[in-house]
Design a protein around this motif. Structure first.
Motif, PDB file in Angstrom:
ATOM      1  N   SER A 206      64.013  36.540 -40.931  1.00 59.16           N
ATOM      2  CA  SER A 206      63.576  36.349 -39.543  1.00 59.16           C
ATOM      3  C   SER A 206      63.247  34.909 -39.188  1.00 59.16           C
ATOM      4  O   SER A 206      62.954  34.627 -38.029  1.00 59.16           O
ATOM      5  N   SER A 207      63.301  33.980 -40.165  1.00 60.32           N
ATOM      6  CA  SER A 207      62.954  32.586 -39.879  1.00 60.32           C
ATOM      7  C   SER A 207      64.091  31.677 -40.336  1.00 60.32           C
ATOM      8  O   SER A 207      65.246  31.960 -40.045  1.00 60.32           O
ATOM      9  N   PHE A 208      63.773  30.595 -41.049  1.00 62.75           N
ATOM     10  CA  PHE A 208      64.810  29.709 -41.548  1.00 62.75           C
ATOM     11  C   PHE A 208      65.736  30.439 -42.516  1.00 62.75           C
ATOM     12  O   PHE A 208      65.313  31.314 -43.268  1.00 62.75           O
ATOM     13  N   ASN A 209      67.009  30.044 -42.513  1.00 64.72           N
ATOM     14  CA  ASN A 209      67.991  30.601 -43.440  1.00 64.72           C
ATOM     15  C   ASN A 209      68.018  29.841 -44.758  1.00 64.72           C
ATOM     16  O   ASN A 209      68.068  30.441 -45.827  1.00 64.72           O
ATOM     17  N   ASN A 210      68.011  28.507 -44.676  1.00 62.69           N
ATOM     18  CA  ASN A 210      68.190  27.683 -45.863  1.00 62.69           C
ATOM     19  C   ASN A 210      66.983  27.784 -46.784  1.00 62.69           C
ATOM     20  O   ASN A 210      65.834  27.677 -46.338  1.00 62.69           O
ATOM     21  N   ILE A 349      54.399  31.131 -33.155  1.00 59.06           N
ATOM     22  CA  ILE A 349      54.585  31.662 -34.500  1.00 59.06           C
ATOM     23  C   ILE A 349      54.115  33.105 -34.639  1.00 59.06           C
ATOM     24  O   ILE A 349      54.630  33.863 -35.461  1.00 59.06           O
ATOM     25  N   THR A 350      53.124  33.530 -33.847  1.00 58.47           N
ATOM     26  CA  THR A 350      52.640  34.908 -33.949  1.00 58.47           C
ATOM     27  C   THR A 350      53.249  35.811 -32.877  1.00 58.47           C
ATOM     28  O   THR A 350      52.908  36.989 -32.801  1.00 58.47           O
ATOM     29  N   GLY A 351      54.131  35.271 -32.061  1.00 53.12           N
ATOM     30  CA  GLY A 351      54.750  36.074 -31.010  1.00 53.12           C
ATOM     31  C   GLY A 351      56.040  36.726 -31.468  1.00 53.12           C
ATOM     32  O   GLY A 351      56.499  36.535 -32.596  1.00 53.12           O
ATOM     33  N   SER A 352      56.644  37.496 -30.565  1.00 55.59           N
ATOM     34  CA  SER A 352      57.898  38.172 -30.899  1.00 55.59           C
ATOM     35  C   SER A 352      59.064  37.204 -30.965  1.00 55.59           C
ATOM     36  O   SER A 352      59.993  37.378 -31.757  1.00 55.59           O
ATOM     37  N   ASN A 353      59.045  36.165 -30.114  1.00 51.95           N
ATOM     38  CA  ASN A 353      60.102  35.162 -30.092  1.00 51.95           C
ATOM     39  C   ASN A 353      59.602  33.893 -30.766  1.00 51.95           C
ATOM     40  O   ASN A 353      58.531  33.376 -30.417  1.00 51.95           O
ATOM     41  N   VAL A 354      60.365  33.369 -31.727  1.00 50.90           N
ATOM     42  CA  VAL A 354      59.913  32.228 -32.522  1.00 50.90           C
ATOM     43  C   VAL A 354      61.012  31.171 -32.578  1.00 50.90           C
ATOM     44  O   VAL A 354      62.176  31.478 -32.862  1.00 50.90           O
ATOM     45  N   PHE A 355      60.626  29.907 -32.310  1.00 48.70           N
ATOM     46  CA  PHE A 355      61.519  28.766 -32.449  1.00 48.70           C
ATOM     47  C   PHE A 355      61.137  27.992 -33.694  1.00 48.70           C
ATOM     48  O   PHE A 355      59.954  27.813 -33.990  1.00 48.70           O
ATOM     49  N   GLY A 356      62.128  27.509 -34.444  1.00 50.83           N
ATOM     50  CA  GLY A 356      61.852  26.719 -35.637  1.00 50.83           C
ATOM     51  C   GLY A 356      62.779  25.527 -35.748  1.00 50.83           C
ATOM     52  O   GLY A 356      63.981  25.617 -35.442  1.00 50.83           O
ATOM     53  N   LEU A 357      62.228  24.393 -36.163  1.00 50.62           N
ATOM     54  CA  LEU A 357      62.997  23.175 -36.409  1.00 50.62           C
ATOM     55  C   LEU A 357      62.535  22.589 -37.731  1.00 50.62           C
ATOM     56  O   LEU A 357      61.329  22.362 -37.932  1.00 50.62           O
ATOM     57  N   GLY A 358      63.466  22.344 -38.660  1.00 53.55           N
ATOM     58  CA  GLY A 358      63.110  21.815 -39.964  1.00 53.55           C
ATOM     59  C   GLY A 358      64.017  20.676 -40.394  1.00 53.55           C
ATOM     60  O   GLY A 358      65.203  20.635 -40.044  1.00 53.55           O
ATOM     61  N   LEU A 359      63.447  19.733 -41.168  1.00 56.03           N
ATOM     62  CA  LEU A 359      64.177  18.609 -41.742  1.00 56.03           C
ATOM     63  C   LEU A 359      63.932  18.605 -43.245  1.00 56.03           C
ATOM     64  O   LEU A 359      62.811  18.863 -43.695  1.00 56.03           O
ATOM     65  N   ASN A 360      64.963  18.285 -44.028  1.00 52.25           N
ATOM     66  CA  ASN A 360      64.835  18.316 -45.481  1.00 52.25           C
ATOM     67  C   ASN A 360      65.626  17.197 -46.126  1.00 52.25           C
ATOM     68  O   ASN A 360      66.740  16.875 -45.704  1.00 52.25           O
ATOM     69  N   TRP A 361      65.026  16.606 -47.158  1.00 54.72           N
ATOM     70  CA  TRP A 361      65.729  15.709 -48.084  1.00 54.72           C
ATOM     71  C   TRP A 361      65.669  16.346 -49.460  1.00 54.72           C
ATOM     72  O   TRP A 361      64.634  16.892 -49.853  1.00 54.72           O
TER      73      TRP A 361
END
Length: 423
Positions: A206-210, A349-361
């Motif tokens: 339900s959140s990030f895939n990677n 984050i606690t709602g039904s609709n959630v937006f996520g943005l992530g950066l990784n090295w």
């Protein structure tokens, strides 16, 4: 050597239980269990499913579909018997702009999961069975778990749970609480990601895939076993400080979970984890959380022994914004990366609709994938949309700089779409 390993394990368990005994001295006026399991664990997943069905704006759909009556029936049955079961179907497709093989991958997963509280129902010493049975299957030549590496040329997992295992038993364990529910223990066939290095956006369903935005930021060794025989103990030392310790068969496999009985006691090659964490949030500890996690894994036929450390700070601000900073480092142990750092934000984050943005090295493990590999840089964006109760849709994009095994390009984009239906 085997006797030395057993001695180390007994010492490790004794340390955890010593912390647990100390935790029993912390008195509270409530028996509410403060869950320290991951968002993808059975208990957390069922809690989220219940919350997503409570929207009054969706009452018309619920009544039309008949699922509202089914939800109420299951809850009444659970209150009467202590037994409840949910099921869902998950489907995902991904496509890459630049690939070394197939540029499209797709997979599906059917799951049945639930619990049966048999002892002390509703008390501070509640105990019962927790289970999860799945059928994971591919739609394309490569399932998504393998597609990122073999299709795109990215060293890592663009999706960690969509493989082609077919029928498997991911969870089958006894869960017991003690000491006014300050202590929780699992024993049986476990999933190490249910308690290791958790935070609110760690669920690949339900959140990030990677995996770089989940357990250990892809630096934990031992190949993240699930369906493996083991033990976990978590304990609250104070209202705000907790410890979690786990020990699990490093050779276990959910496809043939019963074989873990043999490998655990004959080979005794295990993955150990130990975590110390802090939270000021009494009710929902993973929403404002800082912790350090240590792990060590024995040598197996598939990987050398090794150890590592990961850390995480994730903090809900104003009931909507959720920034996080996470990282890990590994010394051998078959980890995907030897070093990795992730940061980003979630919104609502606690709602039904959630937006996520992530950066990784990250730095790929050259012992596994070869020498001379470039460091990889990754960004992922997703938006989980609760279309109606019981139905979720999540479009997502992953931007990868320097996919280490793709010598034809320095950049590729992965477009994805994930759907989930649950009852």
């Amino acid at each position: 050597m085997k006797s030395e390993k057993r001695g180390l394990i007994l010492f490790f368990v004794a340390v955890v239980l010593n912390f647990a005994v100390y935790g029993q001295n912390q008195k509270k006026d409530t028996i509410k269990i403060r869950d320290l399991s991951a968002p993808s664990s059975v208990s957390q997943q069922m809690s989220k499913d219940i919350a997503s069905k409570g929207s009054t704006s969706k009452e018309i759909f619920n009544r039309w579909s008949g699922l509202d009556s089914l939800d109420q029936l299951k809850q009444r049955f659970y209150k009467k018997t202590g037994f409840i079961i949910n099921a869902d179907y998950n489907s995902q497709i991904m496509a890459a702009t630049k690939a070394i093989g197939d540029d499209v991958g797709a997979s599906g997963v059917f799951r049945m999961y639930g619990k049966y509280n048999l002892v002390g129902r509703g008390t501070s010493h509640e105990g019962g069975l927790v289970f999860k049975v799945e059928n994971r299957h591919k739609y394309t030549d490569l399932p998504l778990r393998e597609w990122g590496l073999a299709g795109v040329g990215y060293v890592g997992l663009v999706q960690s749970v969509y493989n082609d295992d077919r029928w498997r038993v991911t969870n089958l364990y006894w869960r017991q609480t003690f000491a006014k529910a300050n202590i929780v223990a699992y024993a049986g066939f476990l999933d190490v990601t249910d308690w290791t290095d958790i935070y609110a956006l760690a669920s690949p369903w339900s959140s990030f895939n990677n995996l770089s935005f989940a357990t250990g930021t892809s630096t934990t060794g031992g190949s993240y076993p699930d369906g493996s025989l083991g033990l976990m103990v978590s304990a609250w030392l104070t209202d705000h400080i907790y410890v979690i310790g786990g020990l699990i068969d490093a050779n276990g496999t959910a496809k043939e979970f019963y074989k873990s009985f043999d490998t655990f006691f004959t080979e005794f090659e295990t993955l150990k984890t130990f975590e110390v964490g802090y939270t000021p949030n009494y009710e929902m500890p993973i929403l404002q959380n800082a912790h350090i996690t240590f792990w060590q894994v024995d040598k197996t036929v598939n990987a050398p022994n090794g150890w590592g450390i990961s850390g995480s700070v994730s903090w809900e601000l104003g009931n909507k914004l959720f920034p996080f900073l996470r990282g890990g480092w590994a010394k051998d142990g078959g980890s995907i990366f030897t070093a990795s750092v992730s940061t980003g934000i979630g919104y609502n984050i606690t709602g039904s609709n959630v937006f996520g943005l992530g950066l990784n090295w990250n730095k790929p493990n050259e012992n596994l994938f070869g020498t001379g590999l470039k460091d990889q840089y990754l960004s992922e964006i997703f938006y989980k949309l609760q279309i109606v109760p019981h139905v979720e849709f999540t479009p997502n994009i992953q931007l990868i700089i320097n996919p280490a095994l793709n010598t034809n390009t320095n950049f590729t984009t992965i477009f994805g779409a994930r759907g989930r239906i649950n009852i």
